[in-house]
Scaffold this motif. Structure first.
Motif, PDB file in Angstrom:
ATOM      1  N   VAL A   1       0.825  -1.207   0.000  1.00 41.29           N
ATOM      2  CA  VAL A   1       0.000   0.000   0.000  1.00 41.29           C
ATOM      3  C   VAL A   1       0.859   1.257   0.000  1.00 41.29           C
ATOM      4  N   THR A   2       1.938   1.256   0.780  1.00 44.23           N
ATOM      5  CA  THR A   2       2.748   2.471   0.951  1.00 44.23           C
ATOM      6  C   THR A   2       3.743   2.686  -0.182  1.00 44.23           C
ATOM      7  N   THR A   3       4.031   1.649  -0.960  1.00 43.10           N
ATOM      8  CA  THR A   3       4.994   1.848  -2.054  1.00 43.10           C
ATOM      9  C   THR A   3       4.339   2.472  -3.283  1.00 43.10           C
ATOM     10  N   ARG A   4       3.044   2.329  -3.417  1.00 41.14           N
ATOM     11  CA  ARG A   4       2.315   2.942  -4.524  1.00 41.14           C
ATOM     12  C   ARG A   4       1.391   4.017  -3.955  1.00 41.14           C
ATOM     13  N   VAL A   5       1.981   5.127  -3.549  1.00 41.87           N
ATOM     14  CA  VAL A   5       1.231   6.152  -2.809  1.00 41.87           C
ATOM     15  C   VAL A   5       0.127   6.757  -3.662  1.00 41.87           C
ATOM     16  N   ARG A   6       0.456   7.086  -4.918  1.00 44.00           N
ATOM     17  CA  ARG A   6      -0.536   7.744  -5.763  1.00 44.00           C
ATOM     18  C   ARG A   6      -1.751   6.851  -5.997  1.00 44.00           C
ATOM     19  N   GLN A   7      -1.518   5.569  -6.323  1.00 41.47           N
ATOM     20  CA  GLN A   7      -2.635   4.649  -6.528  1.00 41.47           C
ATOM     21  C   GLN A   7      -3.449   4.477  -5.253  1.00 41.47           C
ATOM     22  N   THR A   8      -2.748   4.398  -4.145  1.00 39.87           N
ATOM     23  CA  THR A   8      -3.445   4.227  -2.866  1.00 39.87           C
ATOM     24  C   THR A   8      -4.314   5.441  -2.542  1.00 39.87           C
ATOM     25  N   LEU A   9      -3.779   6.642  -2.760  1.00 36.58           N
ATOM     26  CA  LEU A   9      -4.548   7.853  -2.474  1.00 36.58           C
ATOM     27  C   LEU A   9      -5.776   7.967  -3.377  1.00 36.58           C
ATOM     28  N   VAL A  10      -5.612   7.557  -4.654  1.00 38.03           N
ATOM     29  CA  VAL A  10      -6.761   7.588  -5.562  1.00 38.03           C
ATOM     30  C   VAL A  10      -7.863   6.659  -5.048  1.00 38.03           C
ATOM     31  N   GLY A  11      -7.467   5.455  -4.631  1.00 36.97           N
ATOM     32  CA  GLY A  11      -8.456   4.510  -4.093  1.00 36.97           C
ATOM     33  C   GLY A  11      -9.129   5.032  -2.845  1.00 36.97           C
ATOM     34  N   MET A  12      -8.326   5.609  -1.940  1.00 38.14           N
ATOM     35  CA  MET A  12      -8.891   6.164  -0.705  1.00 38.14           C
ATOM     36  C   MET A  12      -9.822   7.330  -1.007  1.00 38.14           C
ATOM     37  N   ALA A  13      -9.435   8.177  -1.970  1.00 35.85           N
ATOM     38  CA  ALA A  13     -10.276   9.318  -2.332  1.00 35.85           C
ATOM     39  C   ALA A  13     -11.610   8.856  -2.908  1.00 35.85           C
ATOM     40  N   GLY A  14     -11.569   7.778  -3.725  1.00 32.78           N
ATOM     41  CA  GLY A  14     -12.823   7.251  -4.275  1.00 32.78           C
ATOM     42  C   GLY A  14     -13.751   6.755  -3.194  1.00 32.78           C
ATOM     43  N   VAL A  15     -13.190   6.033  -2.214  1.00 29.55           N
ATOM     44  CA  VAL A  15     -14.005   5.539  -1.099  1.00 29.55           C
ATOM     45  C   VAL A  15     -14.527   6.704  -0.256  1.00 29.55           C
ATOM     46  N   ALA A  16     -13.654   7.684   0.034  1.00 29.61           N
ATOM     47  CA  ALA A  16     -14.040   8.821   0.885  1.00 29.61           C
ATOM     48  C   ALA A  16     -15.160   9.632   0.234  1.00 29.61           C
ATOM     49  N   MET A  17     -15.052   9.869  -1.065  1.00 33.14           N
ATOM     50  CA  MET A  17     -16.102  10.629  -1.755  1.00 33.14           C
ATOM     51  C   MET A  17     -17.423   9.876  -1.749  1.00 33.14           C
ATOM     52  N   GLY A  18     -17.352   8.567  -1.985  1.00 32.81           N
ATOM     53  CA  GLY A  18     -18.579   7.768  -1.968  1.00 32.81           C
ATOM     54  C   GLY A  18     -19.257   7.805  -0.616  1.00 32.81           C
ATOM     55  N   VAL A  19     -18.474   7.621   0.459  1.00 36.26           N
ATOM     56  CA  VAL A  19     -19.032   7.635   1.816  1.00 36.26           C
ATOM     57  C   VAL A  19     -19.538   9.034   2.175  1.00 36.26           C
ATOM     58  N   GLY A  20     -18.739  10.072   1.857  1.00 45.22           N
ATOM     59  CA  GLY A  20     -19.110  11.432   2.216  1.00 45.22           C
ATOM     60  C   GLY A  20     -20.396  11.885   1.549  1.00 45.22           C
ATOM     61  N   PHE A  21     -20.507  11.665   0.238  1.00 45.97           N
ATOM     62  CA  PHE A  21     -21.707  12.100  -0.466  1.00 45.97           C
ATOM     63  C   PHE A  21     -22.919  11.243  -0.093  1.00 45.97           C
ATOM     64  N   THR A  22     -22.681   9.995   0.259  1.00 48.77           N
ATOM     65  CA  THR A  22     -23.789   9.155   0.720  1.00 48.77           C
ATOM     66  C   THR A  22     -24.357   9.668   2.033  1.00 48.77           C
ATOM     67  N   ILE A  23     -23.468  10.034   2.965  1.00 50.09           N
ATOM     68  CA  ILE A  23     -23.917  10.596   4.247  1.00 50.09           C
ATOM     69  C   ILE A  23     -24.664  11.907   4.020  1.00 50.09           C
ATOM     70  N   MET A  24     -24.144  12.736   3.114  1.00 47.73           N
ATOM     71  CA  MET A  24     -24.807  14.010   2.825  1.00 47.73           C
ATOM     72  C   MET A  24     -26.209  13.785   2.258  1.00 47.73           C
ATOM     73  N   MET A  25     -26.332  12.856   1.292  1.00 42.66           N
ATOM     74  CA  MET A  25     -27.635  12.586   0.692  1.00 42.66           C
ATOM     75  C   MET A  25     -28.617  12.056   1.724  1.00 42.66           C
ATOM     76  N   ALA A  26     -28.147  11.143   2.583  1.00 42.01           N
ATOM     77  CA  ALA A  26     -29.031  10.576   3.603  1.00 42.01           C
ATOM     78  C   ALA A  26     -29.502  11.648   4.575  1.00 42.01           C
ATOM     79  N   GLY A  27     -28.572  12.497   5.044  1.00 44.91           N
ATOM     80  CA  GLY A  27     -28.946  13.562   5.973  1.00 44.91           C
ATOM     81  C   GLY A  27     -29.874  14.576   5.346  1.00 44.91           C
ATOM     82  N   LEU A  28     -29.639  14.901   4.065  1.00 35.53           N
ATOM     83  CA  LEU A  28     -30.460  15.889   3.375  1.00 35.53           C
ATOM     84  C   LEU A  28     -31.878  15.371   3.139  1.00 35.53           C
ATOM     85  N   MET A  29     -31.995  14.137   2.634  1.00 35.43           N
ATOM     86  CA  MET A  29     -33.312  13.583   2.326  1.00 35.43           C
ATOM     87  C   MET A  29     -34.119  13.312   3.595  1.00 35.43           C
ATOM     88  N   GLU A  30     -33.474  12.711   4.583  1.00 35.62           N
ATOM     89  CA  GLU A  30     -34.210  12.402   5.814  1.00 35.62           C
ATOM     90  C   GLU A  30     -34.530  13.677   6.584  1.00 35.62           C
TER      91      GLU A  30
END
Length: 413
Positions: A14-43
């Motif tokens: 994971v640590t030897t391929r920093v750029r690939q790892t950060l891209v993967g983490m960013a994809g997960v973070a955006m998915g989780v963040g926008f999901t929480i926002m949508m749930a809070g907004l709709m409910e």
């Protein structure tokens, strides 16, 4: 020891391929963040709407009718004989002995109850509009409704300070150019006509209520109905509106009159909310699934680039399950860090949305967007995202570990 070795290898990948790892983490973070926002907004918007709806009506309404027609005396006496067109003699409308019924209900009710008279009428002030006239006891009404806090001019107690006084909605007042202190004509269904003084105005936030409902004293409503001393509704307000269905059934079982909870009165609307919730969950699931594809691509790239490492590890006697576990651990690390970052992004997005205000043309005020904060949103979004990440890593890892080490070494350049 073996477990620590697998974790160390996964962490190194994971640590030897920093750029690939950060891209993967960013994809997960955006998915989780926008999901929480949508749930809070709709409910949040749904809860805010229901709150406004509940505040404008009693939690339970006891009506002067039965859910089913009473059994006719002829049916009881001659059950074996078939009869048709038997006259159903209606009793005088109204709830019998309302005071004793309210005293009985107050002994166990987790809330309060007040009498009212509901009838239809026409208000005339240079133009005629059909309205629902509700007769109330101003002293008890403040315990069962939010009318006192909805007043924009005057007070609920002003109904007792003038003969035939009424409180009307601001929207209705604008429609008929009525001001506080004006005299209007009320025409009942029996042809009864009285002159009433407008002593106050309210704004509930629901247009159909503000334009089509006015309040008067019990006596005025009884005169308009043509029935003196009658009470045809009991209005119940509970400490917890969510138990209205249970309380309504108990009240109806005790006194026999039809008791309608706010959930039953708005069952069509609540069923549409169920469909809306399903749509929101589908969108949230799609967003999380999309974010998991970023992890899938990252893990697929890593497994391709580490084919020689896989061959060496298998040549040294490491089992396929152990090698597969390394790549699943890598995905879990990416998913875990992305999930925590997504929680922070989700909270920041929800807070940012809550600072936005929208002008409400009905109330004439700027209303902030309602956001519902719930740990459940964070746990569900994070758990599903973590599950998707580990699941996405399983298939490329299994494919890579099934290749024979000799084939990998021979094909190495």
């Amino acid at each position: 020891m073996a477990g620590n070795l697998l974790v160390n290898i996964a962490w190194t990948h994971v640590t030897t391929r920093v750029r690939q790892t950060l891209v993967g983490m960013a994809g997960v973070a955006m998915g989780v963040g926008f999901t929480i926002m949508m749930a809070g907004l709709m409910e949040g918007s749904q809860i805010d709407f229901l709150r406004q709806l509940v505040d404008t009506m009693p939690h339970v309404t006891v009506q002067d009718e039965r859910r089913a027609a009473p059994v006719q005396p002829a049916d009881r006496e001659y059950g074996a004989v078939q009869m048709s067109n038997v006259a159903n003699v209606n009793n005088r409308p109204g709830i019998r002995y309302p005071e004793s019924m309210m005293a009985s209900l107050r002994s166990w009710l987790p809330g309060d109850v007040a009498p009212s008279v509901r009838t239809t009428a026409i208000i005339d002030h240079g133009g005629r509009v059909g309205i629902t006239l509700i007769g109330i006891d101003p002293r008890l009404e403040v315990r069962v409704s939010k009318l006192a806090s909805q007043m924009r001019e005057g007070q609920v107690s002003d109904l007792q300070r003038a003969p035939n006084a009424v409180i009307i909605g601001v929207a209705l007042a604008d429609k008929l150019a009525i001001k506080t202190g004006d005299t209007v004509s009320l025409i009942g269904g029996q042809g009864t006509q009285v002159s009433a003084t407008v002593v106050g105005m309210f704004r509930s936030g629901l247009k159909r209520v503000d334009e089509g409902q006015i309040y008067a004293t019990l006596g005025t409503a009884q005169v308009m109905m043509g029935q003196s001393g009658i009470v045809n509704e009991l209005r119940v307000r509970l400490n917890n509106p969510l138990i209205a269905d249970v309380i309504a059934k108990r009240v109806e079982g005790q006194i026999g009159y039809k008791s309608v909870s706010w959930q039953e009165a708005n069952s069509d609307l609540l069923s549409s909310f169920a469909v809306r919730d399903f749509i929101v969950l589908t969108v949230m699931g799609a967003m999380l699934l999309t974010s998991s594809f970023a992890t899938y691509n990252i893990i697929s790239t890593i497994t391709n680039e580490k084919r020689q490492d896989i061959a060496i590890m298998k040549s040294l006697g490491m089992r396929e399950t152990a090698v597969r576990s390394i790549f699943i651990m890598e995905a879990a690390i990416i998913g875990l860090v992305g999930m925590i970052a997504g929680w922070a992004i989700g909270y920041a997005l929800c807070y940012g949305w809550s600072q936005i205000t929208i002008y409400n043309t009905l109330t004439g005020t700027n209303v902030p967007i309602s956001i519902y904060y719930s740990p459940r949103h964070y746990l569900i979004a994070g758990g599903i995202s973590l599950l998707c990440c580990t699941g996405a890593a399983f298939f490329p890892a299994r494919k890579a570990t099934r290749v024979h080490p000799v084939e990998i070494i021979r094909g190495a350049s």
